[in-house]
Design an enzyme around this catalytic site. Structure first.
Site, PDB file in Angstrom:
ATOM      1  N   GLU A  42       0.903  -1.064  -0.014  1.00  0.00           N
ATOM      2  CA  GLU A  42       0.241   0.013   0.017  1.00  0.00           C
ATOM      3  C   GLU A  42       0.870   1.441   0.008  1.00  0.00           C
ATOM      4  O   GLU A  42       0.696   2.288  -0.513  1.00  0.00           O
ATOM      5  CB  GLU A  42      -1.082  -0.066   1.113  1.00  0.00           C
ATOM      6  CG  GLU A  42      -2.148   1.017   1.112  1.00  0.00           C
ATOM      7  CD  GLU A  42      -1.704   2.291   1.925  1.00  0.00           C
ATOM      8  OE1 GLU A  42      -2.533   3.267   1.893  1.00  0.00           O
ATOM      9  OE2 GLU A  42      -0.461   2.552   2.483  1.00  0.00           O
ATOM     10  N   GLU A  43       2.123   1.399   0.929  1.00  0.00           N
ATOM     11  CA  GLU A  43       2.831   2.509   0.973  1.00  0.00           C
ATOM     12  C   GLU A  43       3.556   2.785  -0.070  1.00  0.00           C
ATOM     13  O   GLU A  43       4.241   3.974  -0.245  1.00  0.00           O
ATOM     14  CB  GLU A  43       3.753   2.200   2.203  1.00  0.00           C
ATOM     15  CG  GLU A  43       3.063   2.123   3.520  1.00  0.00           C
ATOM     16  CD  GLU A  43       2.435   3.031   4.261  1.00  0.00           C
ATOM     17  OE1 GLU A  43       2.340   4.131   3.523  1.00  0.00           O
ATOM     18  OE2 GLU A  43       1.772   2.981   5.309  1.00  0.00           O
ATOM     19  N   HIS A  60       3.768   7.285  10.105  1.00  0.00           N
ATOM     20  CA  HIS A  60       4.966   7.302   9.365  1.00  0.00           C
ATOM     21  C   HIS A  60       6.339   7.873  10.059  1.00  0.00           C
ATOM     22  O   HIS A  60       7.338   8.225   9.302  1.00  0.00           O
ATOM     23  CB  HIS A  60       4.881   8.096   8.050  1.00  0.00           C
ATOM     24  CG  HIS A  60       3.922   7.585   6.926  1.00  0.00           C
ATOM     25  ND1 HIS A  60       3.807   7.575   5.628  1.00  0.00           N
ATOM     26  CD2 HIS A  60       2.804   6.735   7.203  1.00  0.00           C
ATOM     27  CE1 HIS A  60       3.188   6.791   4.838  1.00  0.00           C
ATOM     28  NE2 HIS A  60       2.171   6.454   5.972  1.00  0.00           N
TER      29      HIS A  60
HETATM   30 ZN   LIG Z   1      -1.841   3.296   5.917  1.00  0.00          ZN
END
Ligand SMILES: [Zn+2]
Length: 347
Positions: free
Chosen positions: A207-208, A318
């Site tokens: 996803e990232e 993050h």
């Molecule tokens: Zn996420």
């Protein structure tokens, strides 16, 4: 097993983007208990299927399993490791972080080093040290030594942070983006028992780096509608303006109205809002947020899939360590499960 101990296991596991195996194995263990069938697709998304009645809607839940991290790029002849970033990480938070390198021989610890401030020139001290100027020190004497430790180009590197419980509901740990979503999806399945509709709970990969796993999984699952379960920024810390976000930790799941990749489908938003109001589950609304979730990609799959997101407010995403409230996970699962139970009234 309790929510706290399952989140602890998921948070401490390594799942740097593209190397999600440890998390996938845990998700298989956890979801098997509540699913009729488990599949792993070709990109290695894991799909837990709970079968409903024939002819009723099929809903896809998506929680990404990967976390932002680093990857071994080069090993210098002196035995230092230079790295690339996997996902969006602010270079400013990297220096002096402890990390774990996942090598073929097992895990190996290291620290992200840089030139000490004492010997930096005045102008050097003012500028941000970018990740290509940093290195990981693993105490190796030279390149051969590092290679003997098992370190190789391409090895994933995760932040070395252990999960801790703070107070009644707050917890602190690594990779809450998106192990918080993963455990919320498991808790949702647990609450569901019998449903009319078919539920496909997908732990997505990559996803990232651009919502890649979700794109492939959504095409394969071909759902009638989908919800992504992810984290969102909790803005209840000094220095954040109300204009930027009003979402607070501990005040319930955040429902996205729009972010940079998705405008929540009006019918999906209505369905979630009605559920939250009628079931008296606390929620928060957010709109105009930068960043996006798997729902952005799922919504434009095939001829379009109505999508929404349920997000767990999380501080310091993050970065190596985040903070969230277990109560928000409980309420996010409650809301998702309750919405699924009443799906046929809305769709
Ligand atoms: Zn996420």
């Amino acid at each position: 097993m309790s929510l706290n101990s399952n989140l602890e296991k998921l948070s401490n596991a390594c799942g740097v983007t593209g190397r999600e195996d440890q998390v996938r194995n845990l998700m298989i263990q956890l979801m098997t208990l509540y699913a009729d069938e488990i599949q792993v697709d070709k990109l290695e998304n894991v799909i837990a299927i709970k079968k409903g009645k024939a002819g009723s809607p099929k809903i896809m839940l998506a929680a990404h399993m990967d976390e932002v991290g680093l990857m071994v790029k080069t090993i210098t002849k002196e035995g230092f490791i230079q790295f690339s970033k996997m996902g969006g990480i602010d270079d400013r938070i990297l220096p002096a972080q402890k990390v774990t390198i996942h090598t073929k021989k097992g895990t190996y610890p290291g620290i992200i080093g840089s030139k000490p401030p004492h010997i930096q020139k005045e102008e050097e001290r003012k500028k941000i040290i970018t990740h290509d100027e940093l290195f990981i020190d693993i105490g190796a004497e030279n390149k051969e030594d590092a290679v003997n430790f098992g370190v190789a180009i391409g090895d994933p590197i995760a932040f070395d942070v252990k999960y801790v419980k703070l107070g009644k509901d707050a917890v602190m740990g690594k990779a809450f983006d998106n192990r918080a979503g993963c455990i919320t999806m498991v808790e949702t399945l647990k609450l569901l028992e019998q449903t009319d509709c078919t539920v496909c709970a997908v732990g997505t990969v990559q996803e990232e780096v651009g919502l890649r796993g979700a794109a492939a999984a959504a095409f394969g699952v071909d759902p009638d509608l989908a919800l992504s379960i992810d984290v969102t920024i909790a803005g209840d810390v000094p220095g954040v303006r109300e204009f930027d976000t009003t979402v607070k930790m501990g005040k319930g799941p955040a429902l996205t109205i729009s972010d940079s990749g998705l405008i929540t489908h009006p019918k999906v938003l209505r369905w979630l809002l009605d559920t939250a109001e009628e079931e008296k589950i606390p929620f928060q609304l957010e709109s105009g947020l930068l960043g996006s979730t798997d729902a952005a990609r799922i919504s434009i799959t095939r001829q379009g899939i109505p999508c929404g997101t349920v997000s767990i407010p999380t501080r310091y995403i993050h970065s190596p360590v985040g903070m969230l409230s277990l109560k928000d996970i409980e309420n996010s699962a409650k809301l998702t499960a309750a919405a699924i139970q009443r799906i046929t009234k809305h769709f």
